[in-house]
Motif scaffolding. Structure first.
Motif, PDB file in Angstrom:
ATOM      1  N   THR A  52       0.831  -1.178  -0.106  1.00 40.69           N
ATOM      2  CA  THR A  52       0.000  -0.007   0.165  1.00 40.69           C
ATOM      3  C   THR A  52       0.863   1.016  -0.082  1.00 40.69           C
ATOM      4  OG1 THR A  52      -1.889  -1.280   1.194  1.00 40.69           O
ATOM      5  CG2 THR A  52      -1.864   1.217   1.162  1.00 40.69           C
ATOM      6  N   ALA A  53       1.982   1.234   0.920  1.00 41.73           N
ATOM      7  CA  ALA A  53       2.584   2.436   0.964  1.00 41.73           C
ATOM      8  C   ALA A  53       3.588   2.672  -0.275  1.00 41.73           C
ATOM      9  CB  ALA A  53       3.597   2.304   2.096  1.00 41.73           C
ATOM     10  N   HIS A  54       3.910   1.623  -1.051  1.00 40.39           N
ATOM     11  CA  HIS A  54       4.965   2.144  -2.215  1.00 40.39           C
ATOM     12  C   HIS A  54       3.999   1.812  -3.505  1.00 40.39           C
ATOM     13  CE1 HIS A  54       8.675   2.554  -0.165  1.00 40.39           C
ATOM     14  NE2 HIS A  54       7.978   1.557   0.944  1.00 40.39           N
ATOM     15  N   GLY A  55       2.859   1.112  -3.673  1.00 39.73           N
ATOM     16  CA  GLY A  55       2.088   1.187  -4.937  1.00 39.73           C
ATOM     17  C   GLY A  55       2.311  -0.114  -5.348  1.00 39.73           C
ATOM     18  N   PRO A  56       1.236  -0.480  -6.697  1.00 37.62           N
ATOM     19  CA  PRO A  56       1.067  -1.387  -7.360  1.00 37.62           C
ATOM     20  C   PRO A  56       2.392  -2.386  -7.601  1.00 37.62           C
ATOM     21  CG  PRO A  56       0.316   0.193  -8.523  1.00 37.62           C
ATOM     22  CD  PRO A  56       0.891   1.151  -7.436  1.00 37.62           C
ATOM     23  N   GLU A  57       3.424  -1.549  -8.090  1.00 33.56           N
ATOM     24  CA  GLU A  57       4.782  -2.359  -8.538  1.00 33.56           C
ATOM     25  C   GLU A  57       5.591  -2.981  -7.565  1.00 33.56           C
ATOM     26  OE1 GLU A  57       8.989  -1.513 -10.889  1.00 33.56           O
ATOM     27  OE2 GLU A  57       7.655   0.277 -10.446  1.00 33.56           O
ATOM     28  N   LEU A  58       5.482  -2.575  -6.528  1.00 30.12           N
ATOM     29  CA  LEU A  58       5.827  -3.279  -5.313  1.00 30.12           C
ATOM     30  C   LEU A  58       4.951  -4.382  -4.899  1.00 30.12           C
ATOM     31  CD1 LEU A  58       8.113  -4.098  -3.405  1.00 30.12           C
ATOM     32  CD2 LEU A  58       7.249  -2.384  -1.938  1.00 30.12           C
ATOM     33  N   ALA A  59       3.878  -4.050  -4.840  1.00 29.78           N
ATOM     34  CA  ALA A  59       2.522  -5.116  -4.226  1.00 29.78           C
ATOM     35  C   ALA A  59       2.774  -6.238  -5.281  1.00 29.78           C
ATOM     36  CB  ALA A  59       1.444  -4.410  -4.581  1.00 29.78           C
ATOM     37  N   GLN A  60       3.082  -5.808  -6.858  1.00 27.94           N
ATOM     38  CA  GLN A  60       3.084  -7.218  -7.605  1.00 27.94           C
ATOM     39  C   GLN A  60       4.432  -7.889  -7.291  1.00 27.94           C
ATOM     40  OE1 GLN A  60       0.089  -7.652  -8.899  1.00 27.94           O
ATOM     41  NE2 GLN A  60       1.379  -8.557 -10.397  1.00 27.94           N
ATOM     42  N   VAL A  61       5.554  -7.325  -7.138  1.00 22.83           N
ATOM     43  CA  VAL A  61       6.808  -7.890  -6.681  1.00 22.83           C
ATOM     44  C   VAL A  61       6.673  -8.693  -5.522  1.00 22.83           C
ATOM     45  CG1 VAL A  61       9.172  -7.637  -6.180  1.00 22.83           C
ATOM     46  CG2 VAL A  61       8.027  -6.451  -8.090  1.00 22.83           C
ATOM     47  N   LEU A  62       5.915  -8.119  -4.582  1.00 23.97           N
ATOM     48  CA  LEU A  62       5.785  -8.951  -3.207  1.00 23.97           C
ATOM     49  C   LEU A  62       5.004 -10.117  -3.149  1.00 23.97           C
ATOM     50  CD1 LEU A  62       5.028  -5.502  -0.817  1.00 23.97           C
ATOM     51  CD2 LEU A  62       6.896  -7.057  -0.753  1.00 23.97           C
ATOM     52  N   LEU A  63       4.146 -10.324  -4.328  1.00 25.64           N
ATOM     53  CA  LEU A  63       3.406 -11.408  -4.363  1.00 25.64           C
ATOM     54  C   LEU A  63       4.412 -12.767  -4.681  1.00 25.64           C
ATOM     55  CD1 LEU A  63       0.459 -10.483  -6.864  1.00 25.64           C
ATOM     56  CD2 LEU A  63       0.330 -10.970  -4.317  1.00 25.64           C
ATOM     57  N   ARG A  64       5.429 -12.685  -5.083  1.00 24.89           N
ATOM     58  CA  ARG A  64       6.411 -13.594  -5.688  1.00 24.89           C
ATOM     59  C   ARG A  64       7.584 -13.728  -4.649  1.00 24.89           C
ATOM     60  NH1 ARG A  64       5.685 -10.545 -10.130  1.00 24.89           N
ATOM     61  NH2 ARG A  64       7.739  -9.721 -10.078  1.00 24.89           N
ATOM     62  N   CYS A  65       7.690 -12.796  -3.537  1.00 26.76           N
ATOM     63  CA  CYS A  65       8.889 -12.855  -2.707  1.00 26.76           C
ATOM     64  C   CYS A  65       8.535 -14.082  -1.542  1.00 26.76           C
ATOM     65  CB  CYS A  65       8.867 -11.392  -2.076  1.00 26.76           C
ATOM     66  SG  CYS A  65       9.309 -10.005  -3.218  1.00 26.76           S
ATOM     67  N   SER A  66      10.004 -14.182  -1.037  1.00 27.46           N
ATOM     68  CA  SER A  66       9.892 -14.950   0.079  1.00 27.46           C
ATOM     69  C   SER A  66      10.529 -14.073   1.315  1.00 27.46           C
ATOM     70  CB  SER A  66      10.823 -16.218   0.020  1.00 27.46           C
ATOM     71  OG  SER A  66      12.053 -15.861  -0.170  1.00 27.46           O
ATOM     72  N   PHE A  67      10.345 -14.387   2.605  1.00 31.04           N
ATOM     73  CA  PHE A  67      10.744 -13.324   3.568  1.00 31.04           C
ATOM     74  C   PHE A  67      11.558 -14.022   4.630  1.00 31.04           C
ATOM     75  CE2 PHE A  67       6.925 -12.003   1.511  1.00 31.04           C
ATOM     76  CZ  PHE A  67       6.760 -10.990   1.120  1.00 31.04           C
ATOM     77  N   LEU A  68      12.395 -13.395   5.190  1.00 28.50           N
ATOM     78  CA  LEU A  68      13.289 -13.683   6.271  1.00 28.50           C
ATOM     79  C   LEU A  68      12.886 -12.789   7.373  1.00 28.50           C
ATOM     80  CD1 LEU A  68      16.841 -14.307   5.072  1.00 28.50           C
ATOM     81  CD2 LEU A  68      15.037 -15.905   5.347  1.00 28.50           C
ATOM     82  N   LEU A  69      12.596 -13.332   8.695  1.00 24.52           N
ATOM     83  CA  LEU A  69      12.026 -12.385   9.728  1.00 24.52           C
ATOM     84  C   LEU A  69      13.216 -12.722  10.793  1.00 24.52           C
ATOM     85  CD1 LEU A  69       9.922 -10.825  10.740  1.00 24.52           C
ATOM     86  CD2 LEU A  69       8.601 -12.752  11.822  1.00 24.52           C
ATOM     87  N   ASP A  70      13.874 -11.808  10.989  1.00 18.79           N
ATOM     88  CA  ASP A  70      15.299 -11.917  11.674  1.00 18.79           C
ATOM     89  C   ASP A  70      16.050 -13.236  11.446  1.00 18.79           C
ATOM     90  OD1 ASP A  70      15.068  -9.757  13.254  1.00 18.79           O
ATOM     91  OD2 ASP A  70      14.169 -10.569  15.158  1.00 18.79           O
ATOM     92  N   GLU A  71      16.291 -13.096  10.046  1.00 20.23           N
ATOM     93  CA  GLU A  71      17.147 -14.380   9.453  1.00 20.23           C
ATOM     94  C   GLU A  71      16.583 -15.813   9.474  1.00 20.23           C
ATOM     95  OE1 GLU A  71      21.421 -13.790  10.533  1.00 20.23           O
ATOM     96  OE2 GLU A  71      21.235 -11.614  10.323  1.00 20.23           O
ATOM     97  N   VAL A  72      15.190 -15.927   9.784  1.00 20.93           N
ATOM     98  CA  VAL A  72      14.718 -17.054   9.746  1.00 20.93           C
ATOM     99  C   VAL A  72      13.423 -17.033   8.723  1.00 20.93           C
ATOM    100  CG1 VAL A  72      13.201 -18.595  11.252  1.00 20.93           C
ATOM    101  CG2 VAL A  72      14.803 -17.280  12.163  1.00 20.93           C
ATOM    102  N   ALA A  73      13.474 -18.135   7.936  1.00 22.41           N
ATOM    103  CA  ALA A  73      12.727 -18.176   6.702  1.00 22.41           C
ATOM    104  C   ALA A  73      11.171 -18.313   7.274  1.00 22.41           C
ATOM    105  CB  ALA A  73      12.853 -19.350   5.754  1.00 22.41           C
ATOM    106  N   VAL A  74      10.345 -17.480   6.466  1.00 22.76           N
ATOM    107  CA  VAL A  74       8.982 -17.316   6.619  1.00 22.76           C
ATOM    108  C   VAL A  74       8.244 -18.292   5.857  1.00 22.76           C
ATOM    109  CG1 VAL A  74       6.896 -15.881   6.830  1.00 22.76           C
ATOM    110  CG2 VAL A  74       8.983 -14.932   7.684  1.00 22.76           C
TER     111      VAL A  74
END
Length: 96
Positions: A52-74
């Protein structure tokens, strides 16, 4: 009858440092930022707020991303952010 006054306090929030890599960094326009989230936020809440903060381009990228929370895979985006300090946003990388 005596009543004790109610103290109004602001909702509990937590600060999370978000680090973006590769295509996520390009779409966000920054490599790192600090965001404020509600105290009971999940990874999905954080991802939605970032999109929401960065707009549709980032929102689209985020759909394909993986995440680490304090270096632990989410593995589950409904996981609580809890006391975590850092969320790494990792888009798919080519090569190996």
């Amino acid at each position: 009858m005596s009543m004790t006054p109610s103290l109004t306090t602001s909702p509990v929030t937590r600060t999370l440092t978000v680090r973006y890599f590769a295509a996520a960094k390009a779409a966000a326009g920054t490599g790192e930022e600090t965001v404020e989230l509600p105290g009971d936020a999940t990874v999905a809440d954080a991802v939605a707020a970032l999109g929401t903060a960065h707009g549709p381009e980032l929102a689209q990228v985020l759909l394909r991303c993986s995440f680490l929370l304090d270096e632990v895979a989410v593995r589950d985006r409904s996981a609580a952010v809890g006391g975590a300090a850092t969320l790494d946003v990792l888009p798919p990388f080519a090569g190996g």
